[in-house]
Design a protein around this motif. Structure first.
Motif, PDB file in Angstrom:
ATOM      1  N   LYS A   6      -0.099  -4.760   6.813  1.00 37.67           N
ATOM      2  CA  LYS A   6       0.501  -3.235   6.972  1.00 37.67           C
ATOM      3  C   LYS A   6       0.722  -2.850   5.346  1.00 37.67           C
ATOM      4  CE  LYS A   6       3.225  -4.027  11.063  1.00 37.67           C
ATOM      5  NZ  LYS A   6       4.371  -4.280  11.741  1.00 37.67           N
ATOM      6  N   THR A   7       0.976  -3.863   4.532  1.00 35.35           N
ATOM      7  CA  THR A   7       1.346  -3.412   3.045  1.00 35.35           C
ATOM      8  C   THR A   7      -0.261  -2.836   2.366  1.00 35.35           C
ATOM      9  OG1 THR A   7       3.072  -5.127   2.979  1.00 35.35           O
ATOM     10  CG2 THR A   7       2.181  -4.256   0.873  1.00 35.35           C
ATOM     11  N   LEU A   8      -1.177  -3.498   2.743  1.00 35.68           N
ATOM     12  CA  LEU A   8      -2.383  -3.228   2.001  1.00 35.68           C
ATOM     13  C   LEU A   8      -3.041  -1.986   2.648  1.00 35.68           C
ATOM     14  CD1 LEU A   8      -3.896  -6.962   1.640  1.00 35.68           C
ATOM     15  CD2 LEU A   8      -3.016  -5.339  -0.086  1.00 35.68           C
ATOM     16  N   LEU A   9      -2.910  -1.609   3.843  1.00 33.95           N
ATOM     17  CA  LEU A   9      -3.525  -0.401   4.557  1.00 33.95           C
ATOM     18  C   LEU A   9      -2.971   0.886   3.726  1.00 33.95           C
ATOM     19  CD1 LEU A   9      -5.128   0.635   6.696  1.00 33.95           C
ATOM     20  CD2 LEU A   9      -3.071   0.753   8.368  1.00 33.95           C
ATOM     21  N   PRO A  10      -1.802   1.111   3.508  1.00 33.08           N
ATOM     22  CA  PRO A  10      -1.271   2.450   2.807  1.00 33.08           C
ATOM     23  C   PRO A  10      -2.075   2.346   1.506  1.00 33.08           C
ATOM     24  CG  PRO A  10       0.474   1.487   3.712  1.00 33.08           C
ATOM     25  CD  PRO A  10      -0.618   0.206   3.973  1.00 33.08           C
ATOM     26  N   ALA A  12      -5.068   1.017   0.367  1.00 34.26           N
ATOM     27  CA  ALA A  12      -6.469   1.401   0.778  1.00 34.26           C
ATOM     28  C   ALA A  12      -6.642   2.858   0.955  1.00 34.26           C
ATOM     29  CB  ALA A  12      -6.731   0.199   2.116  1.00 34.26           C
ATOM     30  N   LEU A  13      -5.639   3.040   1.831  1.00 36.11           N
ATOM     31  CA  LEU A  13      -5.868   4.778   2.356  1.00 36.11           C
ATOM     32  C   LEU A  13      -5.691   5.749   0.936  1.00 36.11           C
ATOM     33  CD1 LEU A  13      -4.065   4.997   5.801  1.00 36.11           C
ATOM     34  CD2 LEU A  13      -6.471   4.870   5.373  1.00 36.11           C
ATOM     35  N   ILE A  14      -4.592   5.318  -0.030  1.00 38.88           N
ATOM     36  CA  ILE A  14      -4.574   6.074  -1.040  1.00 38.88           C
ATOM     37  C   ILE A  14      -5.683   6.011  -2.006  1.00 38.88           C
ATOM     38  CG2 ILE A  14      -3.215   6.252  -3.140  1.00 38.88           C
ATOM     39  CD1 ILE A  14      -0.844   5.190  -1.533  1.00 38.88           C
ATOM     40  N   ILE A  15      -6.183   4.782  -2.065  1.00 40.77           N
ATOM     41  CA  ILE A  15      -7.538   4.600  -2.948  1.00 40.77           C
ATOM     42  C   ILE A  15      -8.489   5.662  -2.536  1.00 40.77           C
ATOM     43  CG2 ILE A  15      -9.153   2.932  -3.792  1.00 40.77           C
ATOM     44  CD1 ILE A  15      -6.969   0.885  -3.968  1.00 40.77           C
ATOM     45  N   ALA A  16      -8.689   5.223  -0.906  1.00 39.43           N
ATOM     46  CA  ALA A  16      -9.881   5.892  -0.403  1.00 39.43           C
ATOM     47  C   ALA A  16      -9.667   7.588  -0.699  1.00 39.43           C
ATOM     48  CB  ALA A  16      -9.851   5.813   1.081  1.00 39.43           C
ATOM     49  N   TYR A  17      -8.332   8.100  -0.517  1.00 40.70           N
ATOM     50  CA  TYR A  17      -8.176   9.579  -0.762  1.00 40.70           C
ATOM     51  C   TYR A  17      -8.360   9.749  -2.310  1.00 40.70           C
ATOM     52  CZ  TYR A  17      -5.877  13.875  -0.890  1.00 40.70           C
ATOM     53  OH  TYR A  17      -5.585  15.288  -1.159  1.00 40.70           O
TER      54      TYR A  17
END
Length: 209
Positions: A6-10, A12-17
């Motif tokens: 749950k911590t890593l998902l946000p 990862a999404l920020i990095i992808a964006y």
């Protein structure tokens, strides 16, 4: 383990964006950027995006130096007729536009061909004010490639017919550090567009004649 996911998902999404925005801006502006003076179309006004003249250790800032040289070269080759310098003048002892003007004049550019925008605190401000304050719907942006791409992205959003000329870039550790910061700057630019952020100041209009 669930907490870690749950911590890593946000993150990862920020990095992808960030990566997607960076690639999108590069791709979207590719056809509007020129490295070769002979190939760039003529434009009435060239917009120099501001930079401090000196680094923290008192040496000449090469980003400043190379933007200055690029603008002089475009003017002397007839690719631009006027130069608009947009930069930060928020402190009494810090005046990017005037530094550029003084050095342009020393290099033979007539003073009456140079206009200054003292409220170019950010790239967004510089681009929008070029249109809203100086009445420019068509400009040649002058900076390094990484910066030109972001400026063109903003210009296109605000319906400005802009092209850009790449000043010489800086390599090595300092250049790499600047390019890494650019990822954040581009992400912020996309957010600014999303939320319709406006320049800090507008004000009285000035006609470039």
């Amino acid at each position: 383990m669930k907490y870690l996911k749950k911590t890593l998902l946000p993150i990862a999404l920020i990095i992808a964006y960030v990566l997607i925005v960076n690639s999108y801006i590069t791709l979207k502006t590719k056809k509007s950027i020129y490295d070769t003076e002979s190939k760039i179309p003529k434009n009435r006004v060239g917009l120099i995006l501001g930079a401090g003249k000196y680094t923290s250790n008192g040496q000449i800032n090469l980003y400043y130096k190379y933007r200055l040289e690029a603008a002089i070269s475009l003017y002397k080759s007839g690719k631009i007729e006027y130069i608009l310098v947009s930069g930060d003048n928020s402190k009494k002892d810090y005046d990017e536009p005037t530094n550029f003007k003084n050095d342009l004049i020393l290099k033979g550019i007539p003073a009456n061909k140079i206009y200054l925008d003292y409220a170019g605190f950010r790239t967004l401000d510089s681009v929008v004010r070029a249109k809203e304050i100086f009445g420019l719907n068509s400009i040649t942006i002058i900076s390094q490639k990484f910066h030109n791409e972001r400026a063109l992205y903003l210009a296109k959003h605000f319906n400005i017919d802009a092209i850009a000329f790449n000043a010489k870039d800086i390599k090595g550790r300092f250049g790499l550090k600047t390019k890494l910061r650019e990822y954040i700057a581009r992400t912020k630019a996309s957010v600014d567009i999303l939320f319709n952020v406006e320049p800090k100041f507008l004000g009285k209009k000035t006609e470039i004649i």
